[in-house]
Design a protein around this motif. Sequence first.
Motif, PDB file in Angstrom:
ATOM      1  N   LYS A   1       0.834  -1.209   0.000  1.00 48.09           N
ATOM      2  CA  LYS A   1       0.000   0.000   0.000  1.00 48.09           C
ATOM      3  C   LYS A   1       0.868   1.258   0.000  1.00 48.09           C
ATOM      4  O   LYS A   1       0.552   2.240  -0.686  1.00 48.09           O
ATOM      5  CB  LYS A   1      -0.909  -0.002   1.234  1.00 48.09           C
ATOM      6  CG  LYS A   1      -1.909   1.155   1.273  1.00 48.09           C
ATOM      7  CD  LYS A   1      -2.587   1.265   2.623  1.00 48.09           C
ATOM      8  CE  LYS A   1      -3.389   0.022   2.945  1.00 48.09           C
ATOM      9  NZ  LYS A   1      -4.126   0.181   4.232  1.00 48.09           N
ATOM     10  N   VAL A   2       1.961   1.226   0.771  1.00 46.26           N
ATOM     11  CA  VAL A   2       2.879   2.371   0.805  1.00 46.26           C
ATOM     12  C   VAL A   2       3.456   2.630  -0.584  1.00 46.26           C
ATOM     13  O   VAL A   2       3.544   3.781  -1.026  1.00 46.26           O
ATOM     14  CB  VAL A   2       4.010   2.128   1.834  1.00 46.26           C
ATOM     15  CG1 VAL A   2       5.123   3.161   1.681  1.00 46.26           C
ATOM     16  CG2 VAL A   2       3.454   2.165   3.256  1.00 46.26           C
ATOM     17  N   TRP A   3       3.821   1.564  -1.272  1.00 47.70           N
ATOM     18  CA  TRP A   3       4.393   1.724  -2.617  1.00 47.70           C
ATOM     19  C   TRP A   3       3.365   2.310  -3.579  1.00 47.70           C
ATOM     20  O   TRP A   3       3.696   3.202  -4.377  1.00 47.70           O
ATOM     21  CB  TRP A   3       4.899   0.379  -3.122  1.00 47.70           C
ATOM     22  CG  TRP A   3       5.488   0.461  -4.518  1.00 47.70           C
ATOM     23  CD1 TRP A   3       4.968  -0.037  -5.668  1.00 47.70           C
ATOM     24  CD2 TRP A   3       6.711   1.103  -4.880  1.00 47.70           C
ATOM     25  NE1 TRP A   3       5.777   0.248  -6.735  1.00 47.70           N
ATOM     26  CE2 TRP A   3       6.866   0.955  -6.273  1.00 47.70           C
ATOM     27  CE3 TRP A   3       7.690   1.791  -4.155  1.00 47.70           C
ATOM     28  CZ2 TRP A   3       7.960   1.470  -6.974  1.00 47.70           C
ATOM     29  CZ3 TRP A   3       8.785   2.307  -4.858  1.00 47.70           C
ATOM     30  CH2 TRP A   3       8.904   2.142  -6.248  1.00 47.70           C
ATOM     31  N   ARG A   4       2.118   1.857  -3.487  1.00 47.01           N
ATOM     32  CA  ARG A   4       1.069   2.391  -4.372  1.00 47.01           C
ATOM     33  C   ARG A   4       0.792   3.866  -4.080  1.00 47.01           C
ATOM     34  O   ARG A   4       0.445   4.631  -4.976  1.00 47.01           O
ATOM     35  CB  ARG A   4      -0.224   1.581  -4.220  1.00 47.01           C
ATOM     36  CG  ARG A   4      -0.162   0.173  -4.786  1.00 47.01           C
ATOM     37  CD  ARG A   4      -1.553  -0.436  -4.901  1.00 47.01           C
ATOM     38  NE  ARG A   4      -2.240  -0.487  -3.612  1.00 47.01           N
ATOM     39  CZ  ARG A   4      -2.177  -1.528  -2.789  1.00 47.01           C
ATOM     40  NH1 ARG A   4      -1.455  -2.592  -3.115  1.00 47.01           N
ATOM     41  NH2 ARG A   4      -2.839  -1.519  -1.641  1.00 47.01           N
ATOM     42  N   GLN A   5       0.942   4.253  -2.807  1.00 49.29           N
ATOM     43  CA  GLN A   5       0.621   5.621  -2.407  1.00 49.29           C
ATOM     44  C   GLN A   5       1.866   6.506  -2.283  1.00 49.29           C
ATOM     45  O   GLN A   5       1.810   7.570  -1.673  1.00 49.29           O
ATOM     46  CB  GLN A   5      -0.103   5.608  -1.048  1.00 49.29           C
ATOM     47  CG  GLN A   5      -1.440   4.909  -1.057  1.00 49.29           C
ATOM     48  CD  GLN A   5      -2.112   4.943   0.311  1.00 49.29           C
ATOM     49  OE1 GLN A   5      -1.445   4.960   1.338  1.00 49.29           O
ATOM     50  NE2 GLN A   5      -3.429   4.975   0.304  1.00 49.29           N
ATOM     51  N   ARG A   6       2.966   6.078  -2.892  1.00 51.24           N
ATOM     52  CA  ARG A   6       4.238   6.772  -2.666  1.00 51.24           C
ATOM     53  C   ARG A   6       4.186   8.250  -3.062  1.00 51.24           C
ATOM     54  O   ARG A   6       4.820   9.094  -2.401  1.00 51.24           O
ATOM     55  CB  ARG A   6       5.374   6.056  -3.386  1.00 51.24           C
ATOM     56  CG  ARG A   6       5.228   5.962  -4.899  1.00 51.24           C
ATOM     57  CD  ARG A   6       6.287   5.006  -5.456  1.00 51.24           C
ATOM     58  NE  ARG A   6       6.238   4.889  -6.914  1.00 51.24           N
ATOM     59  CZ  ARG A   6       5.384   4.099  -7.565  1.00 51.24           C
ATOM     60  NH1 ARG A   6       4.525   3.347  -6.885  1.00 51.24           N
ATOM     61  NH2 ARG A   6       5.406   4.033  -8.891  1.00 51.24           N
ATOM     62  N   GLN A   7       3.440   8.585  -4.104  1.00 49.76           N
ATOM     63  CA  GLN A   7       3.363   9.993  -4.499  1.00 49.76           C
ATOM     64  C   GLN A   7       2.588  10.819  -3.474  1.00 49.76           C
ATOM     65  O   GLN A   7       2.920  11.983  -3.232  1.00 49.76           O
ATOM     66  CB  GLN A   7       2.721  10.120  -5.877  1.00 49.76           C
ATOM     67  CG  GLN A   7       3.614   9.582  -7.003  1.00 49.76           C
ATOM     68  CD  GLN A   7       3.012   9.798  -8.376  1.00 49.76           C
ATOM     69  OE1 GLN A   7       1.790   9.929  -8.520  1.00 49.76           O
ATOM     70  NE2 GLN A   7       3.857   9.850  -9.403  1.00 49.76           N
ATOM     71  N   LEU A   8       1.558  10.227  -2.877  1.00 42.50           N
ATOM     72  CA  LEU A   8       0.804  10.901  -1.814  1.00 42.50           C
ATOM     73  C   LEU A   8       1.667  11.055  -0.562  1.00 42.50           C
ATOM     74  O   LEU A   8       1.650  12.100   0.097  1.00 42.50           O
ATOM     75  CB  LEU A   8      -0.462  10.093  -1.478  1.00 42.50           C
ATOM     76  CG  LEU A   8      -1.213  10.502  -0.205  1.00 42.50           C
ATOM     77  CD1 LEU A   8      -1.814  11.905  -0.360  1.00 42.50           C
ATOM     78  CD2 LEU A   8      -2.301   9.484   0.123  1.00 42.50           C
ATOM     79  N   ILE A   9       2.452  10.021  -0.247  1.00 41.35           N
ATOM     80  CA  ILE A   9       3.227   9.982   0.996  1.00 41.35           C
ATOM     81  C   ILE A   9       4.442  10.910   0.935  1.00 41.35           C
ATOM     82  O   ILE A   9       4.806  11.525   1.942  1.00 41.35           O
ATOM     83  CB  ILE A   9       3.680   8.531   1.281  1.00 41.35           C
ATOM     84  CG1 ILE A   9       2.464   7.658   1.634  1.00 41.35           C
ATOM     85  CG2 ILE A   9       4.719   8.476   2.397  1.00 41.35           C
ATOM     86  CD1 ILE A   9       2.765   6.174   1.663  1.00 41.35           C
TER      87      ILE A   9
ATOM     88  N   LEU B   1      -2.479   2.418   9.820  1.00 40.28           N
ATOM     89  CA  LEU B   1      -1.382   1.456   9.676  1.00 40.28           C
ATOM     90  C   LEU B   1      -0.227   2.044   8.864  1.00 40.28           C
ATOM     91  O   LEU B   1       0.942   1.851   9.211  1.00 40.28           O
ATOM     92  CB  LEU B   1      -1.888   0.168   9.032  1.00 40.28           C
ATOM     93  CG  LEU B   1      -2.539  -0.858   9.968  1.00 40.28           C
ATOM     94  CD1 LEU B   1      -3.004  -2.073   9.187  1.00 40.28           C
ATOM     95  CD2 LEU B   1      -1.590  -1.284  11.080  1.00 40.28           C
ATOM     96  N   THR B   2      -0.552   2.761   7.795  1.00 40.83           N
ATOM     97  CA  THR B   2       0.492   3.389   6.984  1.00 40.83           C
ATOM     98  C   THR B   2       1.260   4.409   7.818  1.00 40.83           C
ATOM     99  O   THR B   2       2.493   4.477   7.775  1.00 40.83           O
ATOM    100  CB  THR B   2      -0.123   4.070   5.752  1.00 40.83           C
ATOM    101  OG1 THR B   2      -0.773   3.081   4.947  1.00 40.83           O
ATOM    102  CG2 THR B   2       0.943   4.774   4.921  1.00 40.83           C
ATOM    103  N   ASN B   3       0.535   5.199   8.590  1.00 40.96           N
ATOM    104  CA  ASN B   3       1.131   6.219   9.448  1.00 40.96           C
ATOM    105  C   ASN B   3       2.096   5.589  10.452  1.00 40.96           C
ATOM    106  O   ASN B   3       3.260   6.009  10.575  1.00 40.96           O
ATOM    107  CB  ASN B   3       0.007   6.959  10.185  1.00 40.96           C
ATOM    108  CG  ASN B   3       0.377   8.393  10.515  1.00 40.96           C
ATOM    109  OD1 ASN B   3       1.520   8.689  10.813  1.00 40.96           O
ATOM    110  ND2 ASN B   3      -0.597   9.273  10.479  1.00 40.96           N
TER     111      ASN B   3
END
Length: 310
Positions: free
Chosen positions: A67-75, A198-200
Amino acid sequence: MASSHSASSQSPNQHAYVYLVPLAAVVIWSVNVIVTKLAVGAISALSISFYRWVLAFVLLSPFVLPKVWRQRQLIWPYLPKLAILGLLGMLMYQGLAYEAAHTTSATNIGILNAMIPLFTIAIAAVLLREKPTLFAIMGGIISLTGIIVLIAKGNLPNIISGHLSSFHLGDLLMLLAVFCYAAYGVFTRLWQLPLDLLTNIYLQIGFGMLFHIPFVLYDGFSPITAQNIWLVLYAGTLPSLVAPLVWVKSIQLIGPSRTSIFINLTPLLTATIAVFYLNEHWFSYHSMGALMILGGVIMAQLGAARKNTP
């Protein structure tokens, strides 16, 4: 999360059962203070703190890393803030707590942890421009007096004369740790990062783990042995992963105000376990300091609750 209809249709027994959720988190954190004390002599403070976050990071990775990899631009834009949170919550608070355990008791650590809500109010007054209520100011004075009583072991002439030989360095380290965790809580509220829980947590743990590396390389790694592996396993699972999730679930079920009151049980639970399991002694100055600290914190929290009530 349960719907409002199902929540309102709960039976009294079911409603009472809900309060076991925050209690479970508090019990986990209280036991972790005992584990922190047991780690003394079995593993270095830096090593158990580092291994703890490595284990938590590894356990979360299969579920969160994709999920972190998919959201890397947001993160990406939030990485500096996540790094600060990892520094305060994972390195400073936990690392200092493990170090404090070398020179103070689990009972004192538990009591001083009760200062987190009060320090949070003080830091929020500066960073969030939240004007403290008269109750909060009075509560702060009472709690700070309780800290002095606790650190001076009830011998206030030591304070007046400047005689510091009876003080525990661990108490001062724990106060710094508590201040860091309160700052962590204020920054978490200030920034409101648009990431799921969880991502946080996962990214903060990752930064905390990275920040540990230079220190453990300098200090040296304590080997994991049959004597200390259970300490690492406990610290890296229940207090690091389960308790935060349970705590958030409690906030969803009964609200933040009612949930926060349960944190005040931590000193009592920690001291009870320490007396029976670690054979620590409970002295009159513990009672006096704990009553003043907890009384002041509860007074400050009640003042904040009254201020926020429309």
